[in-house]
Design an enzyme around this catalytic site. Sequence first.
Site, PDB file in Angstrom:
ATOM      1  N   SER A 447      -4.913 -12.566  -2.232  1.00  0.00           N
ATOM      2  CA  SER A 447      -6.381 -13.157  -2.826  1.00  0.00           C
ATOM      3  C   SER A 447      -6.471 -13.371  -4.296  1.00  0.00           C
ATOM      4  CB  SER A 447      -7.391 -12.140  -2.130  1.00  0.00           C
ATOM      5  OG  SER A 447      -7.179 -11.075  -2.715  1.00  0.00           O
ATOM      6  N   HIS A 655       2.310  -5.880   3.428  1.00  0.00           N
ATOM      7  CA  HIS A 655       1.728  -5.000   2.389  1.00  0.00           C
ATOM      8  C   HIS A 655       0.895  -4.050   2.892  1.00  0.00           C
ATOM      9  CE1 HIS A 655      -0.992  -4.445  -1.056  1.00  0.00           C
ATOM     10  NE2 HIS A 655      -1.981  -4.830  -0.210  1.00  0.00           N
ATOM     11  N   HIS A 708      -7.939  -2.630  -8.995  1.00  0.00           N
ATOM     12  CA  HIS A 708      -9.457  -2.249  -8.585  1.00  0.00           C
ATOM     13  C   HIS A 708     -10.085  -2.016  -9.962  1.00  0.00           C
ATOM     14  CE1 HIS A 708      -9.804   1.924  -8.697  1.00  0.00           C
ATOM     15  NE2 HIS A 708     -11.361   1.909  -8.184  1.00  0.00           N
TER      16      HIS A 708
HETATM   17  N1  HCS Z   1      -3.920 -10.443   1.436  1.00  0.00           N
HETATM   18  C1  HCS Z   1      -4.952  -9.268   1.154  1.00  0.00           C
HETATM   19  C2  HCS Z   1      -4.560  -8.032   1.355  1.00  0.00           C
HETATM   20  C3  HCS Z   1      -5.392  -6.783   0.644  1.00  0.00           C
HETATM   21  S1  HCS Z   1      -5.091  -5.548   1.204  1.00  0.00           S
HETATM   22  C4  HCS Z   1      -5.256  -9.763  -0.360  1.00  0.00           C
HETATM   23  O1  HCS Z   1      -4.666 -10.144  -1.090  1.00  0.00           O
HETATM   24  O2  HCS Z   1      -6.845  -9.444  -0.480  1.00  0.00           O
HETATM   25 ZN    ZN Z   2      -4.110  -4.211  -0.392  1.00  0.00          ZN
END
Ligand code: HCS
Ligand code: ZN
Length: 773
Positions: A447, A655, A708
């Site tokens: 994302s 992931h 984050h």
């Molecule tokens: N493909 C997702 C995984 C999050 S755990 C992202 O990039 O938000």
């Molecule tokens: Zn993640």
Amino acid sequence: MVIATNLGFPYVGPHRELKKLVESFWASKSSKSDLLAGARQLRENHWRVQKEQGIDQVPVGDFTLYDRVLDTACNFGVVPKRYHDIPDRLEQYFAMGRGLQKSATDTSPKIDVPAMEMKKWFDTNYHFIVPEFEQHQKFTLQEVSVVNDFIEAKALGFTPRPVVLGPVSFLYLGKAVKASEPFEPIALLDRLLPVYVDLLGRLSAAGAEWIQIDEPVLVLDLLDNLRLAYEVAYTTLRQANIKILLASYFGPLGTNVDLVKNHIDGLHVDLVRDPNQLDSICAALGPHQYISLGLVDGRNVWKNNLHKSIALAQSAVNILGTDRVFVAPSCSLIHSPYSTQLEKGIRDDNPELFEWLSFAVEKCAEISIITRAITSGQDFVREALERNALAVETRRTSSQTVNKEIRRRLDTISPNDYKRVSPFPTRREQQAAKLRLPSFPTTTIGSFPQTKEIRVARAKFAKGLISPQSYDTFIKSEIERVIRFQERAELDVLVHGEPERNDMVEHFGHLLHGYGFTEHGWVVSYGSRCVKPPLIYGDVSRRAPMTVTESAYSQSLTTRPVKGMLTGPVTMMKWSFVRDDVEPRVLCTQIALALRDEVVDLEAAGIAVIQVDEPAIREGLPLRRQDWAAYLEWSVGCFRLSTSGVRDDTQIHTHMCYSDFNDIFDAIQDLDADVITIENSKSEAKLLSIFEHKRYTNEIGPGLYDIHSPRVPSVEEMASRLEEMLRYIPKHLIWVNPDCGLKSRAWPEVEAALLNMVKVAKQFRTHEETVVA
Ligand SMILES: N[C@@H](CCS)C(=O)O
Ligand SMILES: [Zn+2]
Ligand SMILES: CN1c2c(nc(N)[nH]c2=O)NC[C@@H]1CNc1ccc(C(=O)N[C@@H](CCC(=O)N[C@@H](CCC(=O)N[C@@H](CCC(=O)O)C(=O)O)C(=O)O)C(=O)O)cc1
């Protein structure tokens, strides 16, 4: 008299009021006093709602501005030194939760502190802040919000029951830092207990009769040192002049019940996870001890089977009498959405499904009905019981829940469907020849920023305010922006940025049969961030290809490989509310089959790299070791089933984030993904230490920086992380990437961070060439 109680309420509010208050404060759009007044109002509303539903004792201390474990740390003065220069207590608190970067001013120096580590709260999708303990940690009782909240609630005429995190769980959940020699935080118990005694004393002085002390560690396999710690802790705490209700949840107590026979006045048990423990628990209790019956499921959304719950409550009353029984949810209701009454969409579109649902407010009413059925007799609540029995029966017999074709397909799965054609080394050669990536290849997790503009466009599209064509054009322009940025930044394997997805689980739920959705069913995930888990009520299958259009479009924009991006079967299941009438392994296999078809379609559309995210696989690990093997067998199997339908030269990535992975290292290897990107940046390379003992044979990208937090990592700090990784992982296996998706970040931070990250990869490539030359 049996008493209706609650363990915790969804503090974020019916419309995520708390999120809005906190985020507005962070953006300096409102003041500290606005934030505190808004929070106070929310708490009061929540106490009132619970009382209106018939809860006799309402919890206080279950509210938090960011995280309850972080609150506990701050309340006891457990603030790491790097935050000491932040004079304002509230700013310091939020800095611990989410980091803080501030330029110097005339009156204050520059501040640049990362956030503390975040981990999954037991087997839930909630993340707590991991307390940091020093070897000579001092604990001091600060001004504690639970005492203030108790006084406030009492003054308003409620019967509040304070709730705090217990000392054993608090220490167990934390980590030791800066020690000259290794130590376990539980060794600090003797220093910690006096502040707990002090806190209990303050609550008692304020008029509290009971305190709920949460010790969820009691459902884990406890080593002897923790069992001993428990004994010491509660022998000490019982000296305070307040009745202790010890709350366990998320599993059965098992042999830990021996521990809790003494030193406490009451015990809360999760009878949803294990109703069979009731008799042995009742038998273990002393003649004056209370039981709190966790009868209403705090982790799921289905109406309670009141008939069964009343029977269980009655059997407890038959043994203990009416004066020693509380009725309660299985755990705090923070894991539950607020109220079905907000869900007009489901009520209109699928009234049958609507009738099966019960969220936090309705769960409080169920607790009250069970209590009244015992105290006043079932006739007193006859109508409610009849309505409930009908809902339970229509769900059991509904034609919406079964799809015979899918059930037949499950029977056709063969052992070969769980295996790639060739082993990893062969695949690796073929993928290398096809993709021609440099060493230290760079990528991101999927994302890119979910901007206000994207969210507003999505909301407008959902309300029919913009046409499908305009929305499609908008999404394509967002994808192009993300692709062009990545090209400019010279990333190697690109992503499309996921602008069409509100959430990595909810989005896919909309594309599958068997799923239902709420409009307001928000559940807090961490800090102010919420998710809206979909509801799986029926057999799951794919409606049509789900991601092929966006992936093919993205790939058409560039010559660099663009990763297809899917959410794995275990995560799709774990982050949804799931049906309880089908085994998890069966449900997960249905999702895996739907994803397998998608993976194969992506390959056919020319996508050479496909990522299937499985961040929830660790969180789904059962809390007791005896259950691990069975879980890992089917969960790893489902991942393999979903990813094994492709050719050798198609590179499968997975992931994972926000967990302790060391326990499942072998299972991670067993997923047989060609590449795994994995969170690492905040756990001080704890993840990597396992590589000292075990060899991971496939490619791996341990996250170089924490996404984050809004703070931008420097080249130097990421380079030193990468340097450290090279101590454990051969360089030809290493990928360079952040530790999770970038959706919650803003573009300026993302651009700066990724440009720095690519610089790091290039430095290491040059360094490598220099060494070779
Ligand atoms: N493909 C997702 C995984 C999050 S755990 C992202 O990039 O938000
Ligand atoms: Zn993640
Ligand atoms: C990777 N993570 C995830 C987890 N669980 C998931 N189900 N999904 C995940 O991605 N668990 C582990 C981690 C947790 N991480 C995160 C990270 C970020 C968020 C987050 O940002 N949540 C958002 C809500 C996301 C969402 O569903 N957005 C919707 C609706 C947006 C909205 O608020 N709309 C407004 C109207 C539009 C406007 O004016 O802004 C409205 O409804 O009022 C969307 O984008 O369409 C959050 O806001 O907290 C969560 C977990």
